[in-house]
Design an enzyme around this catalytic site. Structure first.
Site, PDB file in Angstrom:
ATOM      1  N   SER A 535       1.072 -31.099 -25.272  1.00 45.96           N
ATOM      2  CA  SER A 535       0.315 -30.067 -25.982  1.00 45.96           C
ATOM      3  C   SER A 535      -1.046 -29.883 -25.306  1.00 45.96           C
ATOM      4  O   SER A 535      -1.109 -29.529 -24.134  1.00 45.96           O
ATOM      5  CB  SER A 535       0.184 -30.443 -27.460  1.00 45.96           C
ATOM      6  OG  SER A 535      -0.239 -29.339 -28.224  1.00 45.96           O
ATOM      7  N   ASP A 620       8.772 -23.178 -30.625  1.00 43.47           N
ATOM      8  CA  ASP A 620       7.433 -23.753 -30.731  1.00 43.47           C
ATOM      9  C   ASP A 620       6.435 -22.730 -31.263  1.00 43.47           C
ATOM     10  O   ASP A 620       6.276 -21.645 -30.704  1.00 43.47           O
ATOM     11  CB  ASP A 620       6.984 -24.253 -29.354  1.00 43.47           C
ATOM     12  CG  ASP A 620       5.804 -25.211 -29.431  1.00 43.47           C
ATOM     13  OD1 ASP A 620       5.029 -25.126 -30.396  1.00 43.47           O
ATOM     14  OD2 ASP A 620       5.671 -26.045 -28.521  1.00 43.47           O
ATOM     15  N   HIS A 655       7.588 -27.469 -31.582  1.00 42.68           N
ATOM     16  CA  HIS A 655       6.527 -28.243 -30.942  1.00 42.68           C
ATOM     17  C   HIS A 655       6.765 -29.748 -31.005  1.00 42.68           C
ATOM     18  O   HIS A 655       6.431 -30.469 -30.069  1.00 42.68           O
ATOM     19  CB  HIS A 655       5.193 -27.901 -31.604  1.00 42.68           C
ATOM     20  CG  HIS A 655       4.005 -28.301 -30.811  1.00 42.68           C
ATOM     21  ND1 HIS A 655       3.706 -27.760 -29.575  1.00 42.68           N
ATOM     22  CD2 HIS A 655       3.008 -29.205 -31.060  1.00 42.68           C
ATOM     23  CE1 HIS A 655       2.591 -28.291 -29.107  1.00 42.68           C
ATOM     24  NE2 HIS A 655       2.151 -29.178 -29.986  1.00 42.68           N
TER      25      HIS A 655
END
Length: 697
Positions: A535, A620, A655
């Site tokens: 991330s 995501d 995610h």
């Protein structure tokens, strides 16, 4: 040389501040474009082809990690409002069963949720927001079957084992009950940006179409979340941006009460509120106290001009948490990177500090829902010690271990591992802490494979924690290290401020300095150093791949935030507007230029790149799939080497990756096998020596 997979290039021009950026892969943000799906499928086929020879190794690693977990496992029951709550996993099952029983001897367990039944025939499953009504009859809960973090709230009558007709979609998943056990608040998300912005009141005896809008957060740089005081007297509606807070209070006994502002928002003023008796206690950075202080104010007069000092600010101590109990309160502090838990009576007299040795541990209070108690629970683990739930009797000062996580497999012994903290010097002479762990039998040298991990954003601190899965690396001679770079709060609030906005490059330079230190001091070499981040940590991976590719043999970038400038200029997608205080608003020229100067996608060069594994999830909502997809395609077009460049996108997840405890292990085994393949490690055969169950692999 480029590898044997390419995507089509369609010229697209981005214009801003008289600057032009040419983007040949912008078309990938068209989710329903058949050409996109063809391209992603080609990437997956390429990944499978290049890792086909790792199949046996992946299976071995998966079985090994699986052997270490307790498949029949139960959490330590905790007491809440007259019931003991617990989760249990059963062998072979991906998800837990959530149980409770009344607080008396020989009480029978009630099954609240069997998540294995709820997840049947679902590609993805997540449950969150389980909130029990004050009368213990109902529970709200929220599910996500897409992995987009857009939840559906439902209500269950626990007594009757019956789900009500309530079905509220497009929400954050959290809810807070009023004390009448009939009404609750929830937060609705914007359909496009997914910003949590509207608070509604629901009556479980009516249709949700009749729900009343209680509050709307109109500033698109803020999002909303809900909380309730431990005293159960107040409900809080919290509007939050990176640097600013505004809380509204409601009377939990009155569902028609109107929210009143605790303290009007002031740019840069952060605060969170606790309640005890006649006072609110405020954890805040007021008066430039970067590491926070505790203030107190009467419940009927909450404007900051009436706040009185309760716990002073200290330059070298970051106050992270404040928790109230009937006869004392608890402070959680971070001192020189290390967590401390301290107890005080309400006169402010020091009572006790939990004694902890070492410098590579993780310590936090957990599951303390009873306000009238002298027994406090906390969790302790370290890089070498599995997690323990410990109960402290504050009167006798005695600790009782309620549960220590058991590690299966090859007779785990924590004494077989070494951990320590070292410091690297960054470009500006700052000392960057590094936590490291390795097996006793590992000989540290220039040939030692070393994995360096970091995150470095949002003030989120990566504490050194135990991982049973990581043993698969340590037992094969890897060193694992965490670089506590700026952008987190490991060394206080200033550590965070020095790694965001126009200081963001400190995060990247810190990581590179840590890498150079480890190489210079012969913990490893550039032929055996690997970097991992996900991330915002994936953004870090993107920068170091551009700026210092020669330092690493391999990089794993998970769901990486790599097209920073394009994303921060697009207010229509999630996580843009309320992150301006983290990255900067590129609609302002100075931030545009600064972000562009490091944005991984915009700074890809014609050069050699390390071996790279990039992962993503098609659904995501935090980092849209097209960011890593574009990034990989552009690197492949520019790179001048024959190193691996693999893109593994899961078309069913978002995610956080896959759901289910076994699926998670399989996903992790993919990453570990990538590292071991690069190291040409064949030591997995040694598993047969100590575990006959794995011999068939």
């Amino acid at each position: 040389m480029p590898q044997n997979i390419f995507s089509q290039k369609i010229k697209f021009i981005h214009k801003k501040h008289d600057d032009i950026r040419v983007d040949y892969y912008n078309w990938m943000n068209q989710k329903d474009n058949p050409e996109l799906l063809k391209h992603l499928n080609k990437e997956l086929l390429h990944y499978k082809s290049k890792t086909r020879n790792q199949k046996k190794l992946k299976n071995i690693i998966y079985q090994e990690m699986k052997s270490r977990i307790q498949e029949n496992e139960s959490s330590v029951p905790y007491l809440y409002n007259g019931y003991w709550y617990q989760t249990k996993f059963k062998k072979g099952k991906q998800y837990p069963v959530i149980l409770r029983k009344k607080k008396y001897k020989n009480a029978k367990n009630e099954i609240i949720f069997d998540c294995n039944e709820m997840s049947k025939n679902k590609k993805f499953f997540d449950i969150t927001g389980i909130r029990i009504s004050p009368d213990n009859k109902f529970t709200t809960y929220a599910t996500d079957y897409v992995s987009r973090r857009e939840y559906i709230i439902k209500v269950k009558n626990i007594f009757e084992n019956k789900v009500l007709k309530t079905k509220i979609d497009g929400v954050t998943g959290e809810s807070i009950w009023f004390n009448d056990s009939r009404h609750f608040l929830y937060v609705k998300k914007d359909k496009k940006t997914l910003r949590a912005s509207k608070v509604y009141l629901h009556d479980i005896e009516n249709s949700h179409n009749e729900d009343k809008l209680i509050f709307t957060e109109n500033d698109n740089t803020f999002f909303v979340y809900l909380s309730k005081s431990k005293s159960q007297k107040y409900i809080f509606i919290n509007s939050v941006s990176t640097l600013t807070t505004e809380t509204r209070i409601l009377d939990a006994d009155n569902n028609i009460s109107k929210p009143r502002i605790f303290q009007k928002r002031i740019k840069g003023l952060e605060y969170s509120v606790s309640h005890f008796k006649d006072f609110f206690y405020v954890l805040t950075n007021i008066h430039n106290s970067d590491n926070y202080k505790i203030m107190k104010t009467k419940t009927n007069n909450t404007n900051k001009k009436n706040w009185k000092n309760f716990i002073s600010h200290h330059e070298d101590e970051l106050i992270e948490d404040f928790e109230v109990f009937k006869d004392f309160f608890v402070l959680t502090k971070r001192v020189l990177g290390l967590t401390k838990i301290l107890f005080f009576n309400w006169n402010g007299d020091f009572l006790y500090e939990i004694p902890i040795d070492g410098e590579t541990y993780n310590l936090k209070c957990v599951d303390n829902y009873q306000i009238s108690t002298n027994k406090i629970r906390y969790n302790f683990n370290s890089l070498t010690t599995p997690s323990s739930i410990i109960e402290l009797d504050l009167l006798s000062k005695k600790n009782k271990i309620l549960k220590q996580k058991k590690i299966g497999g090859a007779n785990f012994d924590k004494n077989n591992y070494i951990s320590r903290r070292i410091f690297a010097q960054s470009h500006d002479k700052k000392k960057i802490p590094i936590s490291i762990v390795y097996n006793n039998n590992t000989r540290i040298s220039v040939k030692t494979p070393l994995v360096l991990y970091a995150y470095g954003a949002y003030g989120h601190t990566i504490d050194p924690s135990f991982s049973s899965t990581r043993l698969s690396l340590l037992d094969r001679g890897f060193v694992f290290a965490i670089a506590h770079v700026r952008g987190g709060e490991y060394l206080g609030r200033k550590w965070y401020d020095d790694g965001r906005l126009l200081n963001k490059k400190n995060t990247f330079k810190d990581f590179i300095s840590c890498s150079q230190y480890l190489i210079k001091n012969k913990f490893t070499s550039n032929r055996h150093l690997y970097a991992i981040g996900g991330s915002a940590g994936g953004l870090l991976m993107g920068v170091i791949a551009n700026e210092a590719p020669e330092l690493y043999n391999g990089i794993i970038a998970s769901v990486p935030f790599v097209d920073v400038l394009t994303t921060m200029l697009d207010e229509k997608i999630p996580l843009t507007t309320f992150e301006y205080d983290e990255w900067g608003d590129p609609n302002k020229k100075k931030y545009y230029k600064y972000i562009k100067s490091y944005s991984p996608y915009d700074n890809i060069k014609k050069q050699n790149y390390p071996n790279m594994l990039v992962t993503s999830g098609f659904h995501d909502s935090q980092v849209q799939y097209w960011e890593p997809s574009k990034w990989v395609s552009k690197i492949r077009d520019k790179k001048t080497d024959n190193n691996l460049l693999l893109f593994n996108i899961n078309m069913k997840t978002g995610h956080g990756g896959v759901s289910g405890r076994y699926n998670f292990l399989k996903e992790l085994a993919e990453e570990y096998s990538f590292l071991m393949h690069l190291e040409n490690i064949k030591k997995w055969f040694f598993l047969i020596k100590f575990d006959k169950k794995l011999a068939k692999f």
